[in-house]
Enzyme design. Structure first.
Site, PDB file in Angstrom:
ATOM      1  N   LYS A   1      94.922 -39.483  68.656  1.00  0.00           N
ATOM      2  CA  LYS A   1      94.387 -38.721  67.232  1.00  0.00           C
ATOM      3  C   LYS A   1      94.603 -37.460  67.578  1.00  0.00           C
ATOM      4  CE  LYS A   1      90.774 -37.633  65.700  1.00  0.00           C
ATOM      5  NZ  LYS A   1      91.138 -36.227  64.961  1.00  0.00           N
TER       6      LYS A   1
ATOM      7  N   GLU B   1      87.206 -34.487  78.650  1.00  0.00           N
ATOM      8  CA  GLU B   1      87.478 -32.847  79.037  1.00  0.00           C
ATOM      9  C   GLU B   1      86.896 -32.110  78.265  1.00  0.00           C
ATOM     10  OE1 GLU B   1      89.425 -32.303  82.076  1.00  0.00           O
ATOM     11  OE2 GLU B   1      89.878 -34.123  82.475  1.00  0.00           O
TER      12      GLU B   1
ATOM     13  N   GLU C   1      79.782 -21.126  74.930  1.00  0.00           N
ATOM     14  CA  GLU C   1      81.205 -21.431  74.944  1.00  0.00           C
ATOM     15  C   GLU C   1      81.516 -20.742  73.494  1.00  0.00           C
ATOM     16  OE1 GLU C   1      83.558 -24.814  74.042  1.00  0.00           O
ATOM     17  OE2 GLU C   1      84.944 -24.132  75.949  1.00  0.00           O
TER      18      GLU C   1
ATOM     19  N   CYS D   1      89.833 -23.845  77.018  1.00  0.00           N
ATOM     20  CA  CYS D   1      88.451 -24.307  77.723  1.00  0.00           C
ATOM     21  C   CYS D   1      88.360 -23.856  78.951  1.00  0.00           C
ATOM     22  CB  CYS D   1      88.519 -25.843  77.977  1.00  0.00           C
ATOM     23  SG  CYS D   1      90.299 -26.337  78.646  1.00  0.00           S
TER      24      CYS D   1
ATOM     25  N   GLU E   1      92.661 -32.652  63.414  1.00  0.00           N
ATOM     26  CA  GLU E   1      93.069 -32.918  62.016  1.00  0.00           C
ATOM     27  C   GLU E   1      93.627 -31.368  61.571  1.00  0.00           C
ATOM     28  OE1 GLU E   1      90.129 -33.184  63.541  1.00  0.00           O
ATOM     29  OE2 GLU E   1      88.451 -32.768  62.429  1.00  0.00           O
TER      30      GLU E   1
HETATM   31  P1  NAD Z   1      86.187 -30.892  68.938  1.00  0.00           P
HETATM   32  O1  NAD Z   1      85.108 -31.496  69.879  1.00  0.00           O
HETATM   33  O2  NAD Z   1      85.527 -30.389  67.841  1.00  0.00           O
HETATM   34  O3  NAD Z   1      87.320 -32.035  68.102  1.00  0.00           O
HETATM   35  C1  NAD Z   1      88.146 -32.465  69.280  1.00  0.00           C
HETATM   36  C2  NAD Z   1      88.674 -33.797  68.697  1.00  0.00           C
HETATM   37  O4  NAD Z   1      87.603 -34.547  68.545  1.00  0.00           O
HETATM   38  C3  NAD Z   1      89.466 -33.505  67.456  1.00  0.00           C
HETATM   39  O5  NAD Z   1      90.464 -34.492  67.292  1.00  0.00           O
HETATM   40  C4  NAD Z   1      88.358 -34.001  66.467  1.00  0.00           C
HETATM   41  O6  NAD Z   1      88.926 -34.626  65.191  1.00  0.00           O
HETATM   42  C5  NAD Z   1      87.712 -35.188  67.142  1.00  0.00           C
HETATM   43  N1  NAD Z   1      86.194 -35.426  66.827  1.00  0.00           N
HETATM   44  C6  NAD Z   1      85.396 -34.768  66.143  1.00  0.00           C
HETATM   45  N2  NAD Z   1      84.396 -35.266  66.075  1.00  0.00           N
HETATM   46  C7  NAD Z   1      84.382 -36.555  66.355  1.00  0.00           C
HETATM   47  C8  NAD Z   1      83.559 -37.605  66.427  1.00  0.00           C
HETATM   48  N3  NAD Z   1      82.272 -37.506  65.997  1.00  0.00           N
HETATM   49  N4  NAD Z   1      84.092 -38.613  67.049  1.00  0.00           N
HETATM   50  C9  NAD Z   1      85.303 -38.781  67.601  1.00  0.00           C
HETATM   51  N5  NAD Z   1      86.158 -37.762  67.507  1.00  0.00           N
HETATM   52  C10 NAD Z   1      85.632 -36.636  66.999  1.00  0.00           C
HETATM   53  O7  NAD Z   1      86.874 -29.788  69.628  1.00  0.00           O
HETATM   54  P2  NAD Z   1      87.890 -28.740  68.932  1.00  0.00           P
HETATM   55  O8  NAD Z   1      87.302 -27.773  68.357  1.00  0.00           O
HETATM   56  O9  NAD Z   1      89.001 -29.321  68.572  1.00  0.00           O
HETATM   57  O10 NAD Z   1      88.339 -27.902  70.271  1.00  0.00           O
HETATM   58  C11 NAD Z   1      87.485 -26.925  71.306  1.00  0.00           C
HETATM   59  C12 NAD Z   1      86.994 -27.580  72.421  1.00  0.00           C
HETATM   60  O11 NAD Z   1      87.651 -28.508  72.919  1.00  0.00           O
HETATM   61  C13 NAD Z   1      86.287 -26.690  73.164  1.00  0.00           C
HETATM   62  O12 NAD Z   1      84.882 -26.960  73.409  1.00  0.00           O
HETATM   63  C14 NAD Z   1      87.095 -26.540  74.143  1.00  0.00           C
HETATM   64  O13 NAD Z   1      86.397 -26.203  75.516  1.00  0.00           O
HETATM   65  C15 NAD Z   1      87.466 -28.168  74.432  1.00  0.00           C
HETATM   66  N6  NAD Z   1      88.661 -28.161  75.312  1.00  0.00           N
HETATM   67  C16 NAD Z   1      88.575 -28.604  76.703  1.00  0.00           C
HETATM   68  C17 NAD Z   1      89.855 -28.950  77.393  1.00  0.00           C
HETATM   69  C18 NAD Z   1      89.286 -29.457  78.653  1.00  0.00           C
HETATM   70  O14 NAD Z   1      90.536 -29.656  79.508  1.00  0.00           O
HETATM   71  N7  NAD Z   1      88.172 -29.521  79.336  1.00  0.00           N
HETATM   72  C19 NAD Z   1      90.794 -28.552  76.928  1.00  0.00           C
HETATM   73  C20 NAD Z   1      90.999 -27.916  75.686  1.00  0.00           C
HETATM   74  C21 NAD Z   1      89.827 -27.959  74.955  1.00  0.00           C
END
Ligand code: NAD
Length: 511
Positions: A195, A270, A405, A304, A198
């Site tokens: 997935k 991650e 963050e 991240c 969005e």
């Molecule tokens: P997010 O957590 O809002 O969303 C990530 C994914 O999770 C999306 O596909 C979203 O649709 C899904 N999601 C959201 N709510 C959910 C739920 N309740 N249940 C299941 N899935 C759900 O994060 P984002 O805003 O897309 O990305 C930014 C974050 O990602 C930052 O905190 C960043 O540090 C982290 N990130 C970490 C790494 C790493 O390798 N550690 C890499 C890239 C980004």
């Protein structure tokens, strides 16, 4: 499925797609389908507001169908078989070649959908292809062992794929995050429901198109698009999913872990970071200044592992921060496809508001806004979600901008006086993803980096990432590792097999 017909990057500052919005479908059981209730979502270009495409908005029922397809392909198909490993390797190599053939189109698509400069998107596409090549190599090198034990027993340890993997990814590296997830899972023999975010589903769907043009069996790769709270939550809680691999925010990671607990899914996470970069007075300050700017501002700071907390030895603080600020002011902002742009827009209007709210918090907390902090002016920026590269000095470790963050181009600078203080400040965070140290004293560099509790670290550089090395965090930055040989381990179970070679009876009940 229609695809977005995008031409070569235009040189003007607000490039436009050469044809209208595309209409995408989701990939379930080898077929391109819409959402069961017909729902769709509009995808826009964060650099100019153009509508790029519509994609299906998956329901929980669509997730059920995708998981059922992956379950059937795993349980009843030959994908997972040991004697299919060579075939898996060949398909992953073919997919890598196909990504390289379509590199220009994929890079342009990620730039339009995410906002990042084209040069960064091109590097992401190349890394994505290399990730599939790396795991194609490992697919045929999953090995067990024999172990000497008491009794006349041939005891073996074999590795087997974990089963159906659900993979949920964020928006900051749309294609590369898909590659990091799919490549090790498929190499291991798992089947997958992916997935994408969005906000940025387009390159993952194009990757699906490349997958369906090769001989992957139906159901091995399924891609569902839609909201985290619906499709993501349904995947996290689904009883037929064996493993969930998630990249995203720490709060979401916690929710996913709770949902996964219901059927004891394997979980790798991650998550976020507030990563320290330590600069000692003896460092090569010219080189360090560019690395530090790159650490904070690459990919608009939406990384991240971004080096968002700069710790500088007090004796060089003003000089060094001045150099970083000069670089920050020189960064060319614009649409990611425009020539020479080094920083694009933030991914969405909502995300820009979040970043701007932190800038306001920083000012209110009493930090000094050294540079940036506002939207760039001019027609080029009017329709996009731009924020200038921003540096705060006089930051204290208790301030929100030093602890939380921000996930945007905002650097918080804190001075230090001693090595011990630098280590203490570096570790003064709930996160533990990445860290950097700059010094000409290699003993000190090594000593300090070993004391910082983080999983991805650099000495005298920042950000280079390799498919060959483990990626992941300590503390609230996650669980498990992706990439390298560690990455495939996360998709393998371990089984012992004991073969009794004796002909003597057990002699426990029967004498
Ligand atoms: P997010 O957590 O809002 O969303 C990530 C994914 O999770 C999306 O596909 C979203 O649709 C899904 N999601 C959201 N709510 C959910 C739920 N309740 N249940 C299941 N899935 C759900 O994060 P984002 O805003 O897309 O990305 C930014 C974050 O990602 C930052 O905190 C960043 O540090 C982290 N990130 C970490 C790494 C790493 O390798 N550690 C890499 C890239 C980004």
């Amino acid at each position: 499925m229609d695809t977005l017909e995008i031409g070569t990057a235009a040189a003007d500052s607000t490039p436009r797609p050469q044809s209208g919005p595309a209409s995408y479908a989701m990939l379930i059981n080898g077929e391109w389908v819409g959402a069961s209730d017909g729902g769709t979502r509009t995808i826009t270009d964060p650099g100019n507001g153009d509508v790029l495409a519509t994609v299906p908005e998956a329901t929980a029922e669509d997730v059920d169908r995708a998981v059922a397809a992956a379950r059937k392909a795993f349980d009843e198909g030959t994908w997972k078989a040991d004697d299919n490993a060579q075939n898996r390797a060949k398909l992953l190599l073919a997919l890598a070649a196909s990504i390289r053939e379509n590199a220009a189109r994929l890079a342009e698509l990620d730039t339009r959908n995410n906002g990042k400069p084209l040069a960064e998107a091109e590097a992401d596409v190349s890394d994505s292809a290399a990730c599939f090549e790396y795991y194609a190599g490992l697919a045929t090198k999953v090995m067990g062992e024999t172990v000497p034990v008491p009794m006349n027993m041939l005891s073996m340890v074999v590795r087997e794929p974990v089963g159906v993997a659900a993979q949920i990814i964020p928006w900051n590296y749309p294609l590369m995050m898909a590659a990091w997830k799919l490549a090790p899972a498929l190499a291991a023999g798992c089947t997958v429901v992916l997935k994408p975010s969005e906000l940025t589903p387009l390159s993952a769907l194009e990757l699906g198109r490349l997958i369906t043009s090769l001989d992957f069996p139906p159901g091995v790769v399924n891609i569902v698009t839609g909201a985290g709270e619906v499709a993501g939550a349904a995947l996290s809680a689904h009883p037929d999913v064996d493993k969930i691999a998630f990249t995203g925010g720490t709060d979401t990671g916690s929710l996913i872990m709770q949902a996964a607990a219901r059927n004891i899914k394997r979980v790798t996470l991650e998550l976020g970071g507030k990563n320290p970069v330590v600069v000692f007075a003896d460092a090569d300050l010219t080189n360090a200044a560019e690395w530090v700017a790159f650490a904070a501002f690459a990919n608009q700071g939406e990384v991240c592992s971004a080096g968002s907390r700069l710790l500088v030895e007090r004796s060089v603080h003003d000089e060094f921060v001045g150099r970083v600020a000069d670089i920050a002011r020189s960064i060319k902002l614009g649409h990611g496809l425009a020539a020479d742009v080094r920083m694009g827009p933030l991914v969405s209007a909502e995300h820009r508001e979040k970043v701007e709210s932190y800038i306001e918090i920083g000012k209110a907390e009493g930090a000094t806004l050294l540079t940036g902090g506002k939207r760039p002016e001019g027609e080029t920026f009017a329709q996009g979600n731009f924020v200038e590269p921003t540096i705060f000095t006089d930051v204290t470790p208790d301030m929100k901008i030093a602890r939380e963050e921000i996930f945007g181009p905002v650097l918080a600078v804190i001075p230090f006086d001693t090595e011990e203080e630098a280590v203490r400040l570096a570790n003064d965070t709930e996160y533990g993803l990445a860290a950097g140290v700059f010094t000409r004293d290699i003993s000190r560099g090594h000593r300090v980096i070993r004391q910082i509790r983080a999983g991805i670290t650099w000495i005298n550089n920042y950000h280079p990432t390799f498919n060959e090395l483990p990626w992941g965090g300590y503390k609230k930055s996650g669980i498990g590792r992706e990439l390298g040989k560690y990455g495939i381990d996360a998709y393998l179970e371990t089984k012992q097999i004991n073969v009794y070679l004796d002909e003597a009876p057990l002699g426990w009940y029967v004498s």
